[in-house]
Enzyme design. Structure first.
Site, short mmCIF file in Angstrom:
data_model
loop_
_atom_site.label_atom_id
_atom_site.label_comp_id
_atom_site.label_asym_id
_atom_site.label_seq_id
_atom_site.Cartn_x
_atom_site.Cartn_y
_atom_site.Cartn_z
N GLU A 290 0.94 -1.18 0.13
CA GLU A 290 0.07 0.00 0.07
C GLU A 290 0.98 1.53 -0.28
O GLU A 290 1.42 1.79 0.93
CB GLU A 290 -0.87 -0.48 1.23
N PRO A 291 1.70 1.69 -1.68
CA PRO A 291 2.65 2.74 -1.13
C PRO A 291 2.13 4.27 -1.40
O PRO A 291 0.64 4.00 -1.91
CB PRO A 291 3.23 2.19 -1.98
N GLY A 292 2.08 4.79 -0.11
CA GLY A 292 0.98 6.44 -0.49
C GLY A 292 2.07 7.58 -0.94
O GLY A 292 2.07 7.57 -2.20
N ARG A 293 3.19 7.24 -0.29
CA ARG A 293 3.89 8.47 0.29
C ARG A 293 4.53 8.56 -1.29
O ARG A 293 5.55 9.23 -1.58
CB ARG A 293 4.98 8.70 1.00
N ARG A 330 2.98 20.01 7.25
CA ARG A 330 3.75 19.25 8.21
C ARG A 330 5.05 19.02 8.44
O ARG A 330 5.61 18.91 9.65
CB ARG A 330 4.57 18.14 6.66
N CYS A 361 -0.63 33.42 10.58
CA CYS A 361 -0.87 33.99 12.38
C CYS A 361 -0.39 33.06 13.06
O CYS A 361 -0.93 32.83 14.17
CB CYS A 361 -1.72 34.57 13.14
N TYR A 390 0.58 14.06 1.19
CA TYR A 390 0.09 14.84 3.23
C TYR A 390 0.69 16.15 2.66
O TYR A 390 0.74 16.78 3.97
CB TYR A 390 0.95 13.89 4.12
#
Ligand SMILES: *Cc1c(COP(=O)(O)O)cnc(C)c1O
Length: 442
Positions: A290-293, A330, A361, A390
């Site tokens: 399950e690769p995402g990044r 991130r 701010c 992400y």
């Protein structure tokens, strides 16, 4: 300077991605703008898939859509023959709106709502990755009500945690996810699922962490799972037909990050699984990952326009851009590090070290500390690399700053795939308040 995928510096001294000049992109679509190198995403998807194919191992490579979920991205995952992970009704809705084949959708999450589970069953998704006993019970009841059979992977916590270079082998993992292996919860879940009339036990799932640079953690998880399979085979007469080993394959954000190519993670996993399968003389399970990044991360580049600056003599120079923690949480959330260049003066040497501030701010709204750059002027375009995972998916409207637009570039063509949010979009859920008068109340 490290350029990824199709990125080059063209003869105007501009950063070019997918054959498209990023300075033109900034002009046409405005900033902040997230630019995805489609060829690089295809290359990654194929590297994972083809390693399984070359070794004749039945497999599914499921894109973890939480890394970047949009209709265009899901279209691309489909085109590349990937499966798809979703972790919420919203991600499932997006996948279905993109006409992604439901039978290749896997539904994750530690607290799926009844409505979300219903939605998945009605859509006919491929499987639920069941996380706990409550979910098994609700799934069985819902499946029974609708007269369907629901396929289930059991998520286990194998007692291995991996993050970049650290592996921890823990007795029992203190994690909110999955059935605990050490205390016998997994065996109980196997029994419950096999005894449920409307559930079909497809196999086992484990996900050990994220941004992992070595194979050790995955191999430790495989060893642990096969120790259990050996027990299950003799005691329960159960051998899983699917082994899902999760995602977490690392990418290079900055110099010093040293991930392996996709092929190496996959080959190491295949070899390890095969050795156990031969030792136990059982049937080779299908392997899912399950690769995402590692599909979308380094394919994304965010373009910002530089505005104000603040020099504190002897201390630091802040250079501010027209985005920040709204489009990339991130750095504020986990001190993530990035590299960047001036996209419109990409051939000029660095002259000073500056820190890139966002416009929110919040003192913590800093994108990059201590970045070497040419002397940047207002109007210059800053390109921050490796923002594809992400980033947009965690984008928010803090300070009511609209979320950025997203473009896909490939073979010299740019296509807008997510529109920039407008001020009207920002208020379109708002309802004015006026205290009701007594008369109205009656
Ligand atoms: C987040 C997640 C992934 C994807 O992780 P990456 O680090 O983006 O590859 C895969 N599987 C599960 C279960 C996850 O929670």
């Amino acid at each position: 300077m490290y350029l990824r995928g199709t990125s080059i510096i063209n003869n105007k001294g501009h950063l070019e991605i997918g054959g498209v000049d990023t300075v033109d992109l900034a002009k046409e679509f405005g900033t902040p703008l997230i630019v995805y190198d489609v060829a690089l995403m295809r290359e990654r998807a194929r590297a994972f898939k083809e390693t399984f194919e070359k070794q004749n191992v039945r497999a599914q490579v499921a894109y973890a859509s939480k890394a970047f979920s949009s209709i265009a991205m899901i279209n691309l995952a489909d085109e590349e023959g990937m499966s798809l992970d979703v972790v919420s009704g919203g991600e499932l809705y997006t996948a279905l709106a993109a006409n992604f084949p439901p039978e290749r959708i896997h539904f994750h999450g530690n607290n799926k709502s009844i409505e979300e589970m219903k939605m998945g069953i009605e859509a006919g998704i491929g499987c639920f990755v069941a996380d706990n006993f409550y979910e098994l019970e609700v799934l069985q009841n819902l499946a029974e009500d609708s007269g369907k059979t629901v396929s289930v992977l059991l998520r286990i916590s194998p007692g291995v945690e991996a993050h970049t270079h650290d592996y921890i082998m823990t007795g029992q993992v203190d994690s909110k996810f999955g059935f605990d292996l050490k205390s016998g919860q997994v065996e109980k879940a196997i029994e419950i699922t096999r005894n449920s009339s409307n559930l079909h036990l497809l196999g086992i799932h484990s996900h050990i962490g994220s941004q992992i640079f070595e194979t050790t953690g995955f191999l430790m998880a495989v060893d642990t799972i096969f120790e259990a399979i050996e027990r299950w085979a003799s005691e329960l007469n159960y051998v899983p037909s699917v082994l899902n080993l999760g995602g977490g394959f690392g990418i290079r954000y900055i110099e010093g990050d040293d991930p392996l190519p996709p092929e190496e993670y996959v080959s190491a996993i295949i070899d390890k699984v095969k050795s156990h399968v031969e030792r136990l003389d059982i049937e080779m399970p299908e392997i899912w990952i399950e690769p995402g990044r590692s599909i979308v991360g380094d394919a994304g580049t965010t373009l910002y326009t530089i505005g104000s600056n603040k020099v504190i003599p002897g201390v630091r120079k802040y250079v501010a851009v027209d985005g920040g923690m709204g489009d990339n949480l991130r750095p504020a959330l986990y001190q993530a590090k990035y590299e960047a260049i001036l996209a419109n003066r990409a051939d000029e040497p660095a002259e000073e070290t500056v820190s890139i501030a966002g416009k929110c701010c919040e003192s913590g709204d800093m994108l990059i500390w201590d970045l070497p750059l040419p002397k940047a002027n207002p109007g210059d375009i800053l390109a921050v690399f490796c923002t594809g995972a992400y980033g947009y998916s965690m984008a928010n409207n803090y300070n009511r700053i609209p979320r950025p637009a997203v473009v896909f570039v490939e073979d010299g063509e740019a296509q807008l795939v997510v529109k920039r949010e407008s001020y009207d979009d920002l208020i379109h859920l708002d309802i004015p308040y006026k205290k009701k008068t007594k008369v109205e109340l009656i």
